[in-house]
Scaffold this motif. Sequence first.
Motif, PDB file in Angstrom:
ATOM      1  N   ASP A 119       0.805  -1.214   0.000  1.00 11.59           N
ATOM      2  CA  ASP A 119       0.000   0.000   0.000  1.00 11.59           C
ATOM      3  C   ASP A 119       0.842   1.271   0.000  1.00 11.59           C
ATOM      4  N   SER A 120       2.055   1.196   0.541  1.00 10.16           N
ATOM      5  CA  SER A 120       2.862   2.408   0.742  1.00 10.16           C
ATOM      6  C   SER A 120       3.240   3.090  -0.565  1.00 10.16           C
ATOM      7  N   PHE A 121       3.310   2.331  -1.664  1.00  5.21           N
ATOM      8  CA  PHE A 121       3.677   2.932  -2.944  1.00  5.21           C
ATOM      9  C   PHE A 121       2.582   3.868  -3.461  1.00  5.21           C
ATOM     10  N   PHE A 122       1.398   3.821  -2.872  1.00  4.45           N
ATOM     11  CA  PHE A 122       0.314   4.721  -3.246  1.00  4.45           C
ATOM     12  C   PHE A 122       0.646   6.159  -2.850  1.00  4.45           C
ATOM     13  N   TYR A 123       1.403   6.309  -1.781  1.00  2.00           N
ATOM     14  CA  TYR A 123       1.655   7.634  -1.219  1.00  2.00           C
ATOM     15  C   TYR A 123       2.943   8.277  -1.738  1.00  2.00           C
ATOM     16  N   ARG A 124       3.820   7.467  -2.265  1.00  2.39           N
ATOM     17  CA  ARG A 124       5.062   7.988  -2.837  1.00  2.39           C
ATOM     18  C   ARG A 124       5.636   6.891  -3.740  1.00  2.39           C
ATOM     19  N   PRO A 125       6.286   7.277  -4.834  1.00  2.00           N
ATOM     20  CA  PRO A 125       6.860   6.250  -5.712  1.00  2.00           C
ATOM     21  C   PRO A 125       8.006   5.540  -5.017  1.00  2.00           C
ATOM     22  N   PRO A 126       8.184   4.255  -5.287  1.00  2.00           N
ATOM     23  CA  PRO A 126       9.255   3.510  -4.612  1.00  2.00           C
ATOM     24  C   PRO A 126      10.625   3.953  -5.086  1.00  2.00           C
ATOM     25  N   THR A 127      11.564   4.004  -4.168  1.00  2.00           N
ATOM     26  CA  THR A 127      12.943   4.328  -4.524  1.00  2.00           C
ATOM     27  C   THR A 127      13.673   3.040  -4.911  1.00  2.00           C
ATOM     28  N   PRO A 128      14.721   3.145  -5.706  1.00  2.00           N
ATOM     29  CA  PRO A 128      15.506   1.944  -6.027  1.00  2.00           C
ATOM     30  C   PRO A 128      16.023   1.233  -4.783  1.00  2.00           C
ATOM     31  N   GLU A 129      16.381   1.994  -3.744  1.00  2.00           N
ATOM     32  CA  GLU A 129      16.911   1.376  -2.522  1.00  2.00           C
ATOM     33  C   GLU A 129      15.854   0.505  -1.846  1.00  2.00           C
ATOM     34  N   VAL A 130      14.629   1.011  -1.748  1.00  2.00           N
ATOM     35  CA  VAL A 130      13.551   0.239  -1.131  1.00  2.00           C
ATOM     36  C   VAL A 130      13.243  -0.998  -1.959  1.00  2.00           C
ATOM     37  N   LEU A 131      13.171  -0.846  -3.260  1.00  2.00           N
ATOM     38  CA  LEU A 131      12.873  -1.985  -4.123  1.00  2.00           C
ATOM     39  C   LEU A 131      13.937  -3.069  -4.007  1.00  2.00           C
ATOM     40  N   GLU A 132      15.188  -2.680  -3.921  1.00  2.00           N
ATOM     41  CA  GLU A 132      16.261  -3.662  -3.763  1.00  2.00           C
ATOM     42  C   GLU A 132      16.154  -4.367  -2.408  1.00  2.00           C
ATOM     43  N   GLU A 133      15.821  -3.618  -1.369  1.00  2.00           N
ATOM     44  CA  GLU A 133      15.642  -4.238  -0.054  1.00  2.00           C
ATOM     45  C   GLU A 133      14.518  -5.261  -0.084  1.00  2.00           C
ATOM     46  N   TYR A 134      13.418  -4.929  -0.721  1.00  2.00           N
ATOM     47  CA  TYR A 134      12.299  -5.866  -0.824  1.00  2.00           C
ATOM     48  C   TYR A 134      12.712  -7.100  -1.619  1.00  2.00           C
ATOM     49  N   ARG A 135      13.413  -6.891  -2.718  1.00  2.00           N
ATOM     50  CA  ARG A 135      13.814  -8.020  -3.561  1.00  2.00           C
ATOM     51  C   ARG A 135      14.678  -9.009  -2.784  1.00  2.00           C
ATOM     52  N   HIS A 136      15.597  -8.505  -2.002  1.00  2.00           N
ATOM     53  CA  HIS A 136      16.480  -9.392  -1.236  1.00  2.00           C
ATOM     54  C   HIS A 136      15.757 -10.049  -0.067  1.00  2.00           C
ATOM     55  N   ALA A 137      14.660  -9.446   0.396  1.00  2.00           N
ATOM     56  CA  ALA A 137      13.930 -10.010   1.535  1.00  2.00           C
ATOM     57  C   ALA A 137      12.981 -11.129   1.125  1.00  2.00           C
ATOM     58  N   LEU A 138      12.643 -11.211  -0.162  1.00  2.00           N
ATOM     59  CA  LEU A 138      11.598 -12.125  -0.608  1.00  2.00           C
ATOM     60  C   LEU A 138      12.169 -13.422  -1.177  1.00  2.00           C
ATOM     61  N   PRO A 139      11.449 -14.524  -0.998  1.00  2.00           N
ATOM     62  CA  PRO A 139      11.862 -15.794  -1.607  1.00  2.00           C
ATOM     63  C   PRO A 139      11.454 -15.815  -3.077  1.00  2.00           C
ATOM     64  N   PRO A 140      11.959 -16.787  -3.854  1.00  2.00           N
ATOM     65  CA  PRO A 140      11.521 -16.903  -5.253  1.00  2.00           C
ATOM     66  C   PRO A 140      10.013 -17.125  -5.338  1.00  2.00           C
ATOM     67  N   ASP A 141       9.441 -16.778  -6.464  1.00  2.00           N
ATOM     68  CA  ASP A 141       8.013 -17.000  -6.740  1.00  2.00           C
ATOM     69  C   ASP A 141       7.132 -16.327  -5.685  1.00  2.00           C
ATOM     70  N   PHE A 142       7.409 -15.065  -5.434  1.00  2.00           N
ATOM     71  CA  PHE A 142       6.611 -14.292  -4.475  1.00  2.00           C
ATOM     72  C   PHE A 142       6.332 -12.916  -5.086  1.00  2.00           C
ATOM     73  N   PRO A 143       5.314 -12.839  -5.969  1.00  2.00           N
ATOM     74  CA  PRO A 143       4.997 -11.563  -6.615  1.00  2.00           C
ATOM     75  C   PRO A 143       4.207 -10.643  -5.687  1.00  2.00           C
ATOM     76  N   LEU A 144       4.452  -9.353  -5.804  1.00  2.00           N
ATOM     77  CA  LEU A 144       3.753  -8.357  -5.005  1.00  2.00           C
ATOM     78  C   LEU A 144       2.601  -7.746  -5.800  1.00  2.00           C
ATOM     79  N   VAL A 145       1.555  -7.360  -5.086  1.00  2.00           N
ATOM     80  CA  VAL A 145       0.461  -6.589  -5.672  1.00  2.00           C
ATOM     81  C   VAL A 145       0.649  -5.159  -5.177  1.00  2.00           C
ATOM     82  N   MET A 146       1.109  -4.279  -6.059  1.00  7.23           N
ATOM     83  CA  MET A 146       1.620  -2.971  -5.651  1.00  7.23           C
ATOM     84  C   MET A 146       0.700  -1.850  -6.116  1.00  7.23           C
TER      85      MET A 146
END
Length: 342
Positions: free
Chosen positions: A83-110
């Motif tokens: 939901d947070s991307f609704f209030y501000r566009p995601p930064t590359p740093e945040v997106l990279e943090e999310y990518r490293h935190a997630l396991p394979p085959d885990f798509p987000l609904v953004m």
Amino acid sequence: MAPRDDFQPSLFEEPLDGHEQFMQEAARLRAALPPTLRFGTSSWTYPGWSGMVYRRSYPKTGATVEMLAEYARCPLFRTVGVDSFFYRPPTPEVLEEYRHALPPDFPLVMKVWDQVTSYALNSPRHHMLRQMGVVQTHPSGRNPDWLNPALCVDAVIGPTVEHLGEHAGVFLFEFETIPRSAGLDAAAFAEQLDRFFGALPVGPRYAVEIRTPQHLKAPYFAALRAHRVAHVFSSWTHMPAIGAQLLHADALTADFTVARALLRPGRTYTDAVEAFSPYDRIQDAFPEGHDDILTLIDRALAHATTVFVIANNRFEGSSPLTITNLARRFLLRDSEPFIFRT
């Protein structure tokens, strides 16, 4: 899809603690669910889920990535709403943090940044941003960046696809209620959508959630279908129930489907927050809402589509338990609800 006749509700024996109890049930359900059905919650940063989804306790702020990593280890959750991307566009740093935190085959609904989707920037937050000179509004009251494809690609889609990779699951365009003064009937709104999605890159999955009931007509669904954009079946204050939305013959508009269990129709967000916090138990069960979602799942899976089901805490009081009970009822219709014991 027919329910599993051999699925049995789990029986828990002590000395399982609350987290172990919840995770054991989540694993049982995951093993029986079809791979094309993806359950998840609307956001994940809720300390009240400690002892259930989370083994450890978390502060109210400052542990977003750590909580996401632990959330994604729950077997039942195969997606999550951002939901947070609704209030501000995601930064590359945040997106990279999310990518490293997630396991394979885990798509987000953004959610997509509301600078692209809000017709009029008239919320208290937008008023503050205008005073700061961050956003501007046309003299007519219209947001000059509404449905701006270049801004959407540059600020949202491009960085997200680049830095999030396979986890860039669905870009969800939430259109808050459009004022009548805008003069946009269903056909005019559909024309705007057709032009906008025609200018976006082909490949990512796009979905539209509207909160103007008058736009739920054939031109709207036709515009989405023309670009393989999914209509989001949302349960929300001023929208028809999901079951009523499904009565539209053309409502399944893409090769995937998104449902969002947000609020019981007629209940406001503020009232739900006050009634349900800290979101650690079901406080107002909504079986009719479950029935609608299960009907939608059955119909969508009959078309061999991927179905994303996102639940909000404000739907019944605790979105992890809403998801658990939806999964149980999908597998064994008329199943007793999951009773979470702390």
